[in-house]
Design an enzyme around this catalytic site. Structure first.
Site, short mmCIF file in Angstrom:
data_model
loop_
_atom_site.label_atom_id
_atom_site.label_comp_id
_atom_site.label_asym_id
_atom_site.label_seq_id
_atom_site.Cartn_x
_atom_site.Cartn_y
_atom_site.Cartn_z
N GLU A 118 0.82 -1.20 0.00
CA GLU A 118 0.00 0.00 0.00
C GLU A 118 0.86 1.26 0.00
OE1 GLU A 118 -4.06 -1.55 2.20
OE2 GLU A 118 -2.32 -1.10 3.44
N GLU A 138 -3.75 -10.87 2.39
CA GLU A 138 -4.75 -10.80 3.45
C GLU A 138 -5.94 -11.70 3.22
OE1 GLU A 138 -2.64 -6.74 3.62
OE2 GLU A 138 -3.12 -8.29 2.14
#
Length: 264
Positions: A118, A138
């Site tokens: 990110e 994730e």
């Protein structure tokens, strides 16, 4: 009593370039709440110090750029609702990178995982080494990233490629990340940081108002229709042309010399 987690985010200014350095190499620079707080504390200085014109982001150690958040430390953010509101509390390190107004160049190597991915997506230019491996894993544990992983990644590489990252949940190699557009240059491991420094220093030599407006306009292009963007670009261009730096650039061009930009 639990052993306190070590690690920090270092902040250095070299000439006109601010260096944000993830310094927890023994844990692949996995981010703790303390490191998150440190990262966010630097953003005001970066955005408001006129001497800083670009930013270099990298992680120490041989294993990788960043393994994302240290999952053993997530409880320090508070309740689930408090964690959800971490943007408002200046407690999100990837969001912090996104909020930097000046161009950000990221140097990536080894593992770039979760929140590390990110931060890469929130940067403007990414330079990586061939050993870089990008992972949005994730989904394997029951969630997806919450600091730009589904949004910034989709804008960066397109919905199909983003879905491969996010739903497949397996590592993406550097060569594929280059093909997708996640990274802009692929250079040998021993050269990756120096190459990122060269780019950041080159940007820092440009007119700072024009550089920030250019970054702003690139972001605008991702959010509005093309015709509106073209009109907005013309307005931004007209503003830049009113600056002292633009006048200096024209003089320097006519006099065949390097311009001396002041950020005015």
């Amino acid at each position: 009593m639990a052993t306190p987690l070590t690690g920090q985010v270092d902040f250095e200014v070299h000439g006109k370039v601010a260096h944000l350095i993830l310094n927890r190499p023994e844990k692949i620079n996995a981010m703790t709440v303390t490191m998150d707080e440190q990262m966010n504390s630097y953003i005001y200085e970066i955005n408001n110090n006129l001497e800083i014109r670009s930013v270099l982001l990298y992680g120490k150690g041989e294993k990788g750029f960043c393994a994302g958040s240290d999952l053993t430390d997530l409880g320090e953010y508070g309740s689930n609702w408090e964690y959800r509101n971490r943007f408002d509390r200046n407690l999100d390190y990837a969001r912090a990178i996104w909020l930097i107004k000046k161009p950000v160049v990221a140097s990536l190597h080894g593992w770039v995982i979760g929140g590390g991915l990110e931060m890469a997506c929130a940067s403007d230019i990414c330079v990586a080494s061939p050993d870089a491996k990008f992972l949005a894993g994730e989904i394997r544990w029951g969630w997806h990233g919450g600091s730009g992983q589904t949004q910034l990644l989709s804008h960066r590489v397109g919905p199909g490629n983003a879905s491969l990252f996010l739903l497949h949940g397996e590592p993406v190699l550097a060569a594929d990340a280059l093909r997708m557009g996640l990274i802009q240059e692929l250079v040998p491991r021993e050269e990756v940081l120096n190459r990122a420094i060269v780019i950041a220093e080159s940007i820092a030599e440009k007119a700072p108002i024009a550089a920030q407006m250019t970054k702003h306009m690139v972001r605008i292009s991702q959010s509005i229709p093309l015709e509106t963007g073209l009109l907005y670009e013309n307005d931004s261009f007209a503003y830049c042309m009113t600056t002292e730096d633009a006048a200096e650039g024209q003089r320097a061009f006519a006099e065949k010399r390097k311009p001396e930009f002041k950020g005015r």
